[in-house]
Design a protein around this motif. Structure first.
Motif, PDB file in Angstrom:
ATOM      1  N   UNK A  67       0.835  -1.201   0.000  1.00 22.94           N
ATOM      2  CA  UNK A  67       0.000   0.000   0.000  1.00 22.94           C
ATOM      3  C   UNK A  67       0.872   1.255   0.000  1.00 22.94           C
ATOM      4  N   UNK A  68       1.981   1.238   0.755  1.00 26.09           N
ATOM      5  CA  UNK A  68       2.899   2.377   0.801  1.00 26.09           C
ATOM      6  C   UNK A  68       3.484   2.656  -0.585  1.00 26.09           C
ATOM      7  N   UNK A  69       3.792   1.598  -1.304  1.00 22.66           N
ATOM      8  CA  UNK A  69       4.307   1.727  -2.666  1.00 22.66           C
ATOM      9  C   UNK A  69       3.267   2.418  -3.550  1.00 22.66           C
ATOM     10  N   UNK A  70       2.006   2.014  -3.402  1.00 14.33           N
ATOM     11  CA  UNK A  70       0.938   2.596  -4.220  1.00 14.33           C
ATOM     12  C   UNK A  70       0.744   4.076  -3.917  1.00 14.33           C
ATOM     13  N   UNK A  71       0.778   4.446  -2.628  1.00 23.14           N
ATOM     14  CA  UNK A  71       0.575   5.865  -2.284  1.00 23.14           C
ATOM     15  C   UNK A  71       1.715   6.723  -2.816  1.00 23.14           C
ATOM     16  N   UNK A  72       2.930   6.185  -2.790  1.00 23.22           N
ATOM     17  CA  UNK A  72       4.063   6.926  -3.345  1.00 23.22           C
ATOM     18  C   UNK A  72       3.923   7.066  -4.861  1.00 23.22           C
ATOM     19  N   UNK A  73       3.515   5.990  -5.546  1.00 21.83           N
ATOM     20  CA  UNK A  73       3.314   6.069  -6.994  1.00 21.83           C
ATOM     21  C   UNK A  73       2.224   7.072  -7.346  1.00 21.83           C
ATOM     22  N   UNK A  74       1.178   7.124  -6.528  1.00 19.73           N
ATOM     23  CA  UNK A  74       0.104   8.090  -6.777  1.00 19.73           C
ATOM     24  C   UNK A  74       0.628   9.516  -6.672  1.00 19.73           C
ATOM     25  N   UNK A  75       1.460   9.761  -5.684  1.00 16.48           N
ATOM     26  CA  UNK A  75       2.066  11.082  -5.505  1.00 16.48           C
ATOM     27  C   UNK A  75       2.940  11.443  -6.701  1.00 16.48           C
ATOM     28  N   UNK A  76       3.737  10.491  -7.144  1.00 21.02           N
ATOM     29  CA  UNK A  76       4.602  10.713  -8.309  1.00 21.02           C
ATOM     30  C   UNK A  76       3.758  10.931  -9.563  1.00 21.02           C
ATOM     31  N   UNK A  77       2.716  10.119  -9.737  1.00 21.29           N
ATOM     32  CA  UNK A  77       1.837  10.254 -10.901  1.00 21.29           C
ATOM     33  C   UNK A  77       1.190  11.633 -10.942  1.00 21.29           C
ATOM     34  N   UNK A  78       0.794  12.153  -9.776  1.00 22.71           N
ATOM     35  CA  UNK A  78       0.192  13.487  -9.726  1.00 22.71           C
ATOM     36  C   UNK A  78       1.200  14.564 -10.125  1.00 22.71           C
ATOM     37  N   UNK A  79       2.450  14.373  -9.705  1.00 21.27           N
ATOM     38  CA  UNK A  79       3.491  15.323 -10.102  1.00 21.27           C
ATOM     39  C   UNK A  79       3.727  15.263 -11.608  1.00 21.27           C
ATOM     40  N   UNK A  80       3.818  14.058 -12.138  1.00 19.17           N
ATOM     41  CA  UNK A  80       4.008  13.912 -13.579  1.00 19.17           C
ATOM     42  C   UNK A  80       2.844  14.546 -14.348  1.00 19.17           C
ATOM     43  N   UNK A  81       1.619  14.340 -13.854  1.00 18.13           N
ATOM     44  CA  UNK A  81       0.451  14.947 -14.516  1.00 18.13           C
ATOM     45  C   UNK A  81       0.544  16.464 -14.491  1.00 18.13           C
ATOM     46  N   UNK A  82       0.929  17.009 -13.344  1.00 20.06           N
ATOM     47  CA  UNK A  82       1.015  18.465 -13.192  1.00 20.06           C
ATOM     48  C   UNK A  82       2.014  19.077 -14.163  1.00 20.06           C
ATOM     49  N   UNK A  83       3.062  18.319 -14.505  1.00 25.05           N
ATOM     50  CA  UNK A  83       4.115  18.870 -15.356  1.00 25.05           C
ATOM     51  C   UNK A  83       4.090  18.305 -16.777  1.00 25.05           C
ATOM     52  N   UNK A  84       2.936  17.725 -17.157  1.00 20.16           N
ATOM     53  CA  UNK A  84       2.721  17.361 -18.545  1.00 20.16           C
ATOM     54  C   UNK A  84       3.283  16.031 -18.994  1.00 20.16           C
ATOM     55  N   UNK A  85       3.799  15.222 -18.073  1.00 19.26           N
ATOM     56  CA  UNK A  85       4.316  13.887 -18.433  1.00 19.26           C
ATOM     57  C   UNK A  85       3.161  12.896 -18.361  1.00 19.26           C
ATOM     58  N   UNK A  86       2.210  13.072 -19.261  1.00 22.07           N
ATOM     59  CA  UNK A  86       0.912  12.416 -19.114  1.00 22.07           C
ATOM     60  C   UNK A  86       0.960  10.915 -19.393  1.00 22.07           C
ATOM     61  N   UNK A  87       1.748  10.480 -20.355  1.00 26.88           N
ATOM     62  CA  UNK A  87       1.813   9.052 -20.675  1.00 26.88           C
ATOM     63  C   UNK A  87       2.308   8.256 -19.469  1.00 26.88           C
ATOM     64  N   UNK A  88       3.404   8.711 -18.871  1.00 30.75           N
ATOM     65  CA  UNK A  88       3.953   8.021 -17.701  1.00 30.75           C
ATOM     66  C   UNK A  88       2.997   8.126 -16.528  1.00 30.75           C
ATOM     67  N   UNK A  89       2.370   9.279 -16.374  1.00 28.99           N
ATOM     68  CA  UNK A  89       1.402   9.481 -15.302  1.00 28.99           C
ATOM     69  C   UNK A  89       0.266   8.470 -15.407  1.00 28.99           C
ATOM     70  N   UNK A  90      -0.286   8.301 -16.602  1.00 26.46           N
ATOM     71  CA  UNK A  90      -1.392   7.358 -16.798  1.00 26.46           C
ATOM     72  C   UNK A  90      -0.973   5.931 -16.465  1.00 26.46           C
ATOM     73  N   UNK A  91       0.247   5.572 -16.832  1.00 30.06           N
ATOM     74  CA  UNK A  91       0.745   4.230 -16.520  1.00 30.06           C
ATOM     75  C   UNK A  91       0.834   4.003 -15.009  1.00 30.06           C
ATOM     76  N   UNK A  92       1.312   5.026 -14.298  1.00 27.09           N
ATOM     77  CA  UNK A  92       1.450   4.899 -12.846  1.00 27.09           C
ATOM     78  C   UNK A  92       0.089   4.822 -12.160  1.00 27.09           C
ATOM     79  N   UNK A  93      -0.874   5.608 -12.632  1.00 27.43           N
ATOM     80  CA  UNK A  93      -2.223   5.521 -12.062  1.00 27.43           C
ATOM     81  C   UNK A  93      -2.768   4.100 -12.212  1.00 27.43           C
ATOM     82  N   UNK A  94      -2.503   3.484 -13.367  1.00 28.13           N
ATOM     83  CA  UNK A  94      -2.946   2.106 -13.582  1.00 28.13           C
ATOM     84  C   UNK A  94      -2.311   1.136 -12.605  1.00 28.13           C
ATOM     85  N   UNK A  95      -1.021   1.327 -12.324  1.00 27.63           N
ATOM     86  CA  UNK A  95      -0.337   0.471 -11.343  1.00 27.63           C
ATOM     87  C   UNK A  95      -0.922   0.657  -9.946  1.00 27.63           C
ATOM     88  N   UNK A  96      -1.254   1.904  -9.611  1.00 25.81           N
ATOM     89  CA  UNK A  96      -1.847   2.181  -8.303  1.00 25.81           C
ATOM     90  C   UNK A  96      -3.183   1.439  -8.164  1.00 25.81           C
TER      91      UNK A  96
END
Length: 212
Positions: A67-96
């Motif tokens: 669960x800790x891994x998932x919450x960290x990935x969600x945080x990273x995915x949100x950062x990637x989304x905020x800065x336009x790295x949308x493809x990687x962000x979408x992949x991380x959301x799926x992993x979460x």
């Protein structure tokens, strides 16, 4: 009262201290906080640097699948989304989501944060059908928590902003209904939450699309 620079300095100093003492648990928390801070203050390069550090730490701590891994990935995915790295962000959301389905009850509030942010990422790549699907899932979660009034307003605002992109009169009416509910919530709570502004903007867009 702290200035933003004081907060960043505090986090930076304590990250360095945690690294020197090999306090991985503390470092995990501090890196997550720093990523959120850099995202909120629009410091792209720093945010991505700390995201990379956190990913390395996750590997070192062997947290994959937790669960800790998932919450960290969600945080990273949100950062990637905020800065336009949308493809990687979408992949991380799926992993979460994959981890959440193994670790959380179906109505756990954690899904609301996931589906709201994931939906916004799809909104940004203009896949409005998928955005709507995810935001409706988020809405089902937040509405099951009677006390979660601000998340209920925020989710309705996100969903309305997506519906406006479909461009039909029916969608405009549905969006305005969601926004009226969201505005009522914010006004009942004194209009102090920073999401209130986004709801007002979305309502302005809705009337603009209707040529009102």
């Amino acid at each position: 009262k702290f200035a933003l620079s004081d907060i960043e300095a505090f986090l930076y100093e304590n990250i360095a201290k945690a690294k020197s003492l090999t306090e991985t648990g503390v470092l995990f928390t501090l890196l997550n906080e720093m990523i959120g801070f850099c995202r909120d203050t629009t410091q792209k390069d720093k945010a991505l640097k700390y995201c990379a550090e956190l990913l390395q730490l996750l590997d070192a701590m062997k947290l994959e699948g937790s669960f800790e891994y998932a919450t960290a990935l969600l945080n990273i995915a949100n950062a990637y989304r905020a800065f336009g790295l949308l493809k990687t962000s979408l992949e991380l959301f799926g992993q979460v989501e994959q981890i959440y389905t193994q670790k959380l009850d179906a109505k756990d509030f954690g899904y609301a944060n996931l589906y709201n942010n994931w939906g916004l990422a799809y909104q940004e790549i203009e896949d409005y059908e998928k955005a709507k699907e995810l935001l409706l899932k988020a809405l089902a979660v937040v509405d099951s928590y009677e006390e979660a009034v601000i998340p209920q307003a925020t989710t309705r605002t996100n969903l309305a902003a997506t519906l406006l992109r479909f461009g039909t009169e029916e969608d405009y009416k549905e969006a305005i209904t969601y926004l009226q509910h969201a505005l009522h919530i914010h006004e009942e709570n004194g209009g102090q939450n920073f999401h209130y502004g986004a709801t007002l903007v979305a309502m302005g867009d809705a009337y603009c699309f209707q040529k009102d």
